[in-house]
Design an enzyme around this catalytic site. Structure first.
Site, PDB file in Angstrom:
ATOM      1  N   ASP A   8       1.786  -3.672  12.340  1.00  0.00           N
ATOM      2  CA  ASP A   8       0.774  -3.505  11.286  1.00  0.00           C
ATOM      3  C   ASP A   8       0.000  -4.779  10.972  1.00  0.00           C
ATOM      4  O   ASP A   8      -0.517  -4.947   9.874  1.00  0.00           O
ATOM      5  CB  ASP A   8       1.481  -3.004  10.012  1.00  0.00           C
ATOM      6  CG  ASP A   8       2.679  -3.875   9.643  1.00  0.00           C
ATOM      7  OD1 ASP A   8       2.720  -5.040  10.103  1.00  0.00           O
ATOM      8  OD2 ASP A   8       3.569  -3.396   8.909  1.00  0.00           O
ATOM      9  N   GLU A  63       5.838   1.608  16.877  1.00  0.00           N
ATOM     10  CA  GLU A  63       6.277   1.513  15.482  1.00  0.00           C
ATOM     11  C   GLU A  63       5.253   2.195  14.566  1.00  0.00           C
ATOM     12  O   GLU A  63       4.783   1.636  13.575  1.00  0.00           O
ATOM     13  CB  GLU A  63       6.496   0.053  15.049  1.00  0.00           C
ATOM     14  CG  GLU A  63       7.404  -0.102  13.843  1.00  0.00           C
ATOM     15  CD  GLU A  63       7.620  -1.570  13.479  1.00  0.00           C
ATOM     16  OE1 GLU A  63       6.765  -2.187  12.843  1.00  0.00           O
ATOM     17  OE2 GLU A  63       8.688  -2.101  13.856  1.00  0.00           O
ATOM     18  N   GLU A 113      -0.870  -4.735   5.181  1.00  0.00           N
ATOM     19  CA  GLU A 113      -0.261  -4.039   6.313  1.00  0.00           C
ATOM     20  C   GLU A 113      -0.281  -2.526   6.190  1.00  0.00           C
ATOM     21  O   GLU A 113      -0.448  -1.814   7.181  1.00  0.00           O
ATOM     22  CB  GLU A 113       1.178  -4.529   6.523  1.00  0.00           C
ATOM     23  CG  GLU A 113       1.305  -5.959   7.023  1.00  0.00           C
ATOM     24  CD  GLU A 113       1.236  -7.012   5.912  1.00  0.00           C
ATOM     25  OE1 GLU A 113       0.993  -6.655   4.738  1.00  0.00           O
ATOM     26  OE2 GLU A 113       1.431  -8.200   6.221  1.00  0.00           O
ATOM     27  N   HIS A 148       7.911 -14.259   3.164  1.00  0.00           N
ATOM     28  CA  HIS A 148       6.572 -14.661   3.601  1.00  0.00           C
ATOM     29  C   HIS A 148       5.462 -13.697   3.209  1.00  0.00           C
ATOM     30  O   HIS A 148       4.301 -13.933   3.519  1.00  0.00           O
ATOM     31  CB  HIS A 148       6.541 -14.843   5.120  1.00  0.00           C
ATOM     32  CG  HIS A 148       6.559 -13.540   5.882  1.00  0.00           C
ATOM     33  ND1 HIS A 148       7.707 -12.841   6.111  1.00  0.00           N
ATOM     34  CD2 HIS A 148       5.566 -12.815   6.443  1.00  0.00           C
ATOM     35  CE1 HIS A 148       7.435 -11.745   6.796  1.00  0.00           C
ATOM     36  NE2 HIS A 148       6.132 -11.695   6.993  1.00  0.00           N
ATOM     37  N   ARG A 190       2.441 -11.655   1.634  1.00  0.00           N
ATOM     38  CA  ARG A 190       1.282 -12.041   0.830  1.00  0.00           C
ATOM     39  C   ARG A 190       1.381 -11.569  -0.622  1.00  0.00           C
ATOM     40  O   ARG A 190       0.977 -12.272  -1.534  1.00  0.00           O
ATOM     41  CB  ARG A 190       0.009 -11.425   1.430  1.00  0.00           C
ATOM     42  CG  ARG A 190      -0.680 -12.328   2.385  1.00  0.00           C
ATOM     43  CD  ARG A 190      -1.691 -11.666   3.263  1.00  0.00           C
ATOM     44  NE  ARG A 190      -1.799 -12.490   4.458  1.00  0.00           N
ATOM     45  CZ  ARG A 190      -2.620 -13.525   4.565  1.00  0.00           C
ATOM     46  NH1 ARG A 190      -3.443 -13.830   3.590  1.00  0.00           N
ATOM     47  NH2 ARG A 190      -2.630 -14.270   5.650  1.00  0.00           N
ATOM     48  N   HIS A 250       8.381 -19.987   6.782  1.00  0.00           N
ATOM     49  CA  HIS A 250       7.211 -19.529   7.557  1.00  0.00           C
ATOM     50  C   HIS A 250       6.096 -20.580   7.433  1.00  0.00           C
ATOM     51  O   HIS A 250       5.897 -21.141   6.346  1.00  0.00           O
ATOM     52  CB  HIS A 250       6.789 -18.187   6.946  1.00  0.00           C
ATOM     53  CG  HIS A 250       5.736 -17.459   7.711  1.00  0.00           C
ATOM     54  ND1 HIS A 250       4.436 -17.885   7.780  1.00  0.00           N
ATOM     55  CD2 HIS A 250       5.789 -16.332   8.445  1.00  0.00           C
ATOM     56  CE1 HIS A 250       3.732 -17.043   8.518  1.00  0.00           C
ATOM     57  NE2 HIS A 250       4.540 -16.091   8.937  1.00  0.00           N
TER      58      HIS A 250
HETATM   59  C1  UD1 Z   1       1.257 -12.156   9.536  1.00  0.00           C
HETATM   60  C2  UD1 Z   1       1.070 -10.664   9.241  1.00  0.00           C
HETATM   61  C3  UD1 Z   1       2.325 -10.092   8.622  1.00  0.00           C
HETATM   62  C4  UD1 Z   1       3.546 -10.395   9.458  1.00  0.00           C
HETATM   63  C5  UD1 Z   1       3.634 -11.891   9.716  1.00  0.00           C
HETATM   64  C6  UD1 Z   1       4.763 -12.139  10.685  1.00  0.00           C
HETATM   65  C7  UD1 Z   1      -1.170  -9.888   8.606  1.00  0.00           C
HETATM   66  C8  UD1 Z   1      -2.127  -9.657   7.515  1.00  0.00           C
HETATM   67  N1  UD1 Z   1      -0.021 -10.467   8.286  1.00  0.00           N
HETATM   68  O1  UD1 Z   1       1.370 -12.808   8.269  1.00  0.00           O
HETATM   69  O2  UD1 Z   1       2.191  -8.674   8.549  1.00  0.00           O
HETATM   70  O3  UD1 Z   1       4.683  -9.969   8.752  1.00  0.00           O
HETATM   71  O4  UD1 Z   1       2.412 -12.345  10.312  1.00  0.00           O
HETATM   72  O5  UD1 Z   1       5.231 -13.440  10.580  1.00  0.00           O
HETATM   73  O6  UD1 Z   1      -1.476  -9.566   9.736  1.00  0.00           O
HETATM   74  N2  UD1 Z   1       0.662 -20.414  10.969  1.00  0.00           N
HETATM   75  C9  UD1 Z   1       0.860 -21.523  11.767  1.00  0.00           C
HETATM   76  N3  UD1 Z   1       1.518 -21.367  12.960  1.00  0.00           N
HETATM   77  C10 UD1 Z   1       1.966 -20.159  13.391  1.00  0.00           C
HETATM   78  C11 UD1 Z   1       1.779 -19.044  12.567  1.00  0.00           C
HETATM   79  C12 UD1 Z   1       1.112 -19.190  11.362  1.00  0.00           C
HETATM   80  O7  UD1 Z   1       0.467 -22.627  11.427  1.00  0.00           O
HETATM   81  O8  UD1 Z   1       2.558 -20.082  14.472  1.00  0.00           O
HETATM   82  C13 UD1 Z   1      -0.033 -20.588   9.673  1.00  0.00           C
HETATM   83  C14 UD1 Z   1      -1.541 -20.778   9.849  1.00  0.00           C
HETATM   84  O9  UD1 Z   1      -2.008 -21.695   8.910  1.00  0.00           O
HETATM   85  C15 UD1 Z   1      -2.095 -19.379   9.504  1.00  0.00           C
HETATM   86  C16 UD1 Z   1      -1.127 -18.952   8.427  1.00  0.00           C
HETATM   87  O10 UD1 Z   1       0.146 -19.412   8.861  1.00  0.00           O
HETATM   88  O11 UD1 Z   1      -3.412 -19.429   9.056  1.00  0.00           O
HETATM   89  C17 UD1 Z   1      -1.079 -17.488   8.101  1.00  0.00           C
HETATM   90  O12 UD1 Z   1      -0.905 -16.698   9.244  1.00  0.00           O
HETATM   91  P1  UD1 Z   1      -1.351 -15.137   9.220  1.00  0.00           P
HETATM   92  O13 UD1 Z   1      -1.046 -14.556  10.553  1.00  0.00           O
HETATM   93  O14 UD1 Z   1      -2.733 -14.989   8.745  1.00  0.00           O
HETATM   94  O15 UD1 Z   1      -0.457 -14.480   8.139  1.00  0.00           O
HETATM   95  P2  UD1 Z   1       1.113 -14.371   8.065  1.00  0.00           P
HETATM   96  O16 UD1 Z   1       1.437 -14.648   6.648  1.00  0.00           O
HETATM   97  O17 UD1 Z   1       1.737 -15.136   9.140  1.00  0.00           O
HETATM   98  N1  UDP Z   2      12.604 -14.665  13.182  1.00  0.00           N
HETATM   99  C1  UDP Z   2      12.741 -15.785  13.992  1.00  0.00           C
HETATM  100  N2  UDP Z   2      12.869 -17.015  13.408  1.00  0.00           N
HETATM  101  C2  UDP Z   2      12.860 -17.204  12.062  1.00  0.00           C
HETATM  102  C3  UDP Z   2      12.709 -16.064  11.232  1.00  0.00           C
HETATM  103  C4  UDP Z   2      12.569 -14.813  11.816  1.00  0.00           C
HETATM  104  O1  UDP Z   2      12.749 -15.650  15.223  1.00  0.00           O
HETATM  105  O2  UDP Z   2      12.996 -18.336  11.603  1.00  0.00           O
HETATM  106  C5  UDP Z   2      12.432 -13.327  13.811  1.00  0.00           C
HETATM  107  C6  UDP Z   2      13.333 -12.238  13.287  1.00  0.00           C
HETATM  108  O3  UDP Z   2      14.549 -12.195  14.005  1.00  0.00           O
HETATM  109  C7  UDP Z   2      12.500 -10.988  13.494  1.00  0.00           C
HETATM  110  C8  UDP Z   2      11.082 -11.476  13.329  1.00  0.00           C
HETATM  111  O4  UDP Z   2      11.125 -12.891  13.497  1.00  0.00           O
HETATM  112  O5  UDP Z   2      12.643 -10.499  14.822  1.00  0.00           O
HETATM  113  C9  UDP Z   2      10.549 -11.103  11.979  1.00  0.00           C
HETATM  114  O6  UDP Z   2       9.338 -11.729  11.749  1.00  0.00           O
HETATM  115  P1  UDP Z   2       8.674 -11.865  10.331  1.00  0.00           P
HETATM  116  O7  UDP Z   2       9.698 -11.727   9.284  1.00  0.00           O
HETATM  117  O8  UDP Z   2       7.850 -13.098  10.357  1.00  0.00           O
HETATM  118  O9  UDP Z   2       7.646 -10.642  10.300  1.00  0.00           O
HETATM  119  P2  UDP Z   2       7.786  -9.118   9.849  1.00  0.00           P
HETATM  120  O10 UDP Z   2       8.889  -8.491  10.617  1.00  0.00           O
HETATM  121  O11 UDP Z   2       7.979  -9.106   8.370  1.00  0.00           O
HETATM  122  O12 UDP Z   2       6.451  -8.554  10.211  1.00  0.00           O
END
Ligand code: UD1
Ligand code: UDP
Length: 372
Positions: free
Chosen positions: A96, A118, A132, A211, A213, A244
């Protein structure tokens, strides 16, 4: 030879799609193109590496401080360019996220069938989780194939009028990934973060991830207050929170989680995280994927959210929806730490998310679909 593009934007998408790519590779007559949408950069690359996945194309979406609309705009535009160049017969998306929704929309507009892994998860509240819930409704309705992980998810799709023939009940590929991950862990050492190794795992470990929003600001502070209260009452408990990298989440972690028995760290590589789940006592999380993984390790999961699109874990009594109020979080944690019978009941729940063979069913259904 049919071409199947598989899009991975974030860490959980790579983890949950790796088993699908593996099964598609075993199918004759299909070629898989891995598209790294890279809504996440470092975390996606880490997850791809664990499973030895090499992208055929990289959309490089991530920017610091990105908003969902930034990601959506780039995802639609860049996926469209990829699709025009490569003309796959099908596009596979998972979950999502905004990158997945953008890719699905681009494929829909190019008249390329979409398969959604999913599918059918719902809270029926567009604000929880945000954005999401909106993304998955959109993706399910644009898809030609909806892979529902549970009977409840299948029912949600039917209720929304999605055709029976489009839906395949598969189980969740998160379970396939955990099994694969566990087979990779065997024989490896030093899987745990240095700080935990040096303190030793002599205390009861509460593994924390937050993590979402909709929890930014006050709610995350409240969850922290509850956690600290429970830790104060249990000197034999320790919390570990791999934070995160979202800047908003990192700020909140620094601001609210200071405590002598809370260890903060960077996100862990997937295999280390699995190993830590195995060694933990309980989990406090707002993650989607972790609600599915916790019962594989027989760990109770306290869900720090107002509602969950994975109600199966609550009905199976492996998870408790604790909300985001400090007192409620503390009460739930106290009970887990004090009431042995309650703990055991939760820990022994039967995993409701599948048998670890979801990816096989998905690959078979895709190949059947493409062969008419
Ligand atoms: C996103 C998804 C959320 C999912 C999560 C998994 C949306 C709206 N949200 O949220 O559904 O649960 O990913 O973790 O699609 N960043 C880094 N390095 C990385 C990843 C992220 O620096 O490897 C930082 C960046 O500044 C980025 C910010 O995190 O702009 C937010 O990332 P974003 O993908 O927009 O939202 P998440 O909160 O990660
Ligand atoms: N995970 C990971 N390292 C971490 C935290 C989570 O590899 O430090 C893995 C976890 O086992 C799961 C996935 O990341 O498979 C979940 O991701 P996240 O919680 O970021 O996203 P969501 O599932 O809520 O979309």
């Amino acid at each position: 030879m049919k071409k199947i593009a598989v899009v991975m934007g974030t860490r959980p998408e790579a983890i949950k799609l790796a088993p699908v790519v593996r099964e598609l590779a075993r199918s004759r007559g299909a070629r898989t193109l891995i598209v790294a949408a890279a809504q996440h950069r470092a975390m996606l690359d880490d997850a791809l590496k664990v499973f030895g996945l090499r992208p055929d194309s990289d959309l490089n979406l991530m920017r610091r401080g990105q908003t969902p609309n930034d990601v959506l705009g780039r995802a639609v535009a860049r996926t469209a360019v990829f699709l025009r160049r490569n003309r796959p017969d099908m596009l596979v998306v998972q979950g999502d996220t905004t990158a997945a929704a953008g890719a699905a929309l681009a494929a829909f507009n190019e008249k390329i069938p979409v398969a959604h892994v999913e599918a059918g998860l719902r809270t029926l509240d567009l604000g929880n989780p945000f954005p999401e819930e909106g993304n998955r409704v959109l993706m399910d309705h644009l898809s030609s194939l909806c892979f529902a992980p549970t009977a409840g998810a299948r029912m949600n799709l039917l209720r929304e009028g999605i055709g029976r023939r489009k839906i395949v009940l598969t189980g969740n590929t998160a379970i396939d990934a955990v099994r694969w991950g566990r087979s990779l862990i065997r024989g490896r050492r030093a899987m745990l973060p240095q700080r935990l190794r040096s303190i030793g795992l002599t205390k009861r470990l509460v593994l924390v991830t937050l993590h979402r929003r909709e929890s930014f600001g006050r709610p995350i502070g409240e969850i922290a207050r509850g956690l600290k209260k429970a830790l104060d009452a249990h000197r034999d408990a320790l919390a570990f929170y791999p934070v995160h990298p979202n800047p908003e989440v990192r700020r909140a972690a620094r601001r609210y989680f200071a405590h002598p028995r809370i260890i903060l760290g960077p996100p862990l590589p997937y295999l280390s995280f699995l190993e830590l789940m195995r060694r933990s006592y309980a989990i406090l999380s707002d993650s989607g994927g972790i609600q599915e993984e916790a019962p594989v390790f027989h760990k109770p999961v306290l869900i720090a959210r107002e509602m969950t699109e994975r109600p199966e874990i609550v009905s199976a009594r492996g998870g408790v929806l604790v909300g985001r109020d400090g007192r409620a979080v503390a009460a739930a944690l106290n009970r887990i730490l004090d009431d042995r019978a309650f703990y055991e009941r939760m820990a022994s729940c039967k995993n409701p998310f599948g048998d670890g063979r979801a990816a096989r069913r998905i690959a078979d259904a895709i190949v059947r679909y493409l062969n008419g």
